[in-house]
Design an enzyme around this catalytic site. Structure first.
Site, mmCIF file in Angstrom:
data_model
loop_
_atom_site.group_PDB
_atom_site.id
_atom_site.type_symbol
_atom_site.label_atom_id
_atom_site.label_comp_id
_atom_site.label_asym_id
_atom_site.label_seq_id
_atom_site.Cartn_x
_atom_site.Cartn_y
_atom_site.Cartn_z
ATOM 1 N N TRP A 43 -12.498 59.990 -72.385
ATOM 2 C CA TRP A 43 -11.534 61.084 -72.516
ATOM 3 C C TRP A 43 -12.183 62.319 -73.132
ATOM 4 C CZ3 TRP A 43 -6.300 59.071 -74.868
ATOM 5 C CH2 TRP A 43 -5.848 57.970 -74.143
HETATM 6 FE FE1 SF4 Z 1 -14.896 58.799 -75.134
HETATM 7 FE FE2 SF4 Z 1 -15.458 58.290 -77.687
HETATM 8 FE FE3 SF4 Z 1 -13.062 59.308 -77.042
HETATM 9 FE FE4 SF4 Z 1 -13.717 56.781 -76.417
HETATM 10 S S1 SF4 Z 1 -13.460 57.636 -78.493
HETATM 11 S S2 SF4 Z 1 -12.717 58.259 -75.085
HETATM 12 S S3 SF4 Z 1 -15.911 56.972 -75.915
HETATM 13 S S4 SF4 Z 1 -15.081 60.295 -76.791
#
Ligand code: SF4
Ligand code: SF4
Length: 153
Positions: A43
């Site tokens: 995300w």
């Molecule tokens: Fe991407 Fe990290 Fe957010 Fe998970 S926590 S969606 S790996 S940015």
């Protein structure tokens, strides 16, 4: 820009696994280190970057943002409660950004599991779990009937 983990810095604590809303940060059962199992599903919220105590997670820049030869380094500073981005372009230009990431000290926010289990009666109210305490207010604001517009009859 999806994330990746520097395995040499990761200690396998699992903070990124717990916080990732896309459930794509996993611990490799062999190496006991975290990795992003599906960068396409990232995300790009960077919750994992902010949560990692070892600064072991970085961001892979898109080509329009940081062409080949670039580097994007993200550093969390717990003492200053900031997150800093250092971007080095392939022609050597460097850009640095620093932003606050929170307004309360690390560890000061109660986890949902630290609250009492809501009672059955709580389902009959309009409040979400642990409101209004978690909103730092005494009660949710509400309109009284005399504040409502009278419709056409
Ligand atoms: Fe991407 Fe990290 Fe957010 Fe998970 S926590 S969606 S790996 S940015
Ligand atoms: Fe490794 Fe950081 Fe994830 Fe902990 S939060 S498992 S140190 S990448």
């Amino acid at each position: 820009m999806p994330t990746f983990v520097y395995m040499a810095s990761c200690d396998g604590c699992g903070e990124c696994v717990d916080i990732c809303p896309s459930d794509i940060m996993h611990i490799d059962p062999t190496t006991r280190r975290a990795f992003n199992i599906e960068p396409n599903f990232c995300w790009e919220c960077y919750a994992c970057v902010k949560a990692c105590p070892q600064n072991a997670i970085d961001v892979r820049g898109y080509s329009d943002f940081a062409p080949l030869g670039h580097s994007v380094r993200v550093i969390r500073d717990e003492e200053k409660s900031t997150i800093a981005w250092k971007i080095i372009f392939r022609d050597g230009r460097e850009k640095n950004f620093e932003s606050p990431i929170r307004t309360t000290p690390w560890g000061s926010i109660k986890s949902p599991s630290d609250y009492d289990v809501p009672s059955q009666d709580a389902f009959k109210t309009q409040e979400l779990a642990h409101e209004p305490e978690t909103l730092n207010i005494d009660k949710l604001p509400a309109l009284s009937p005399d504040q409502l517009k009278v419709g056409v009859v």
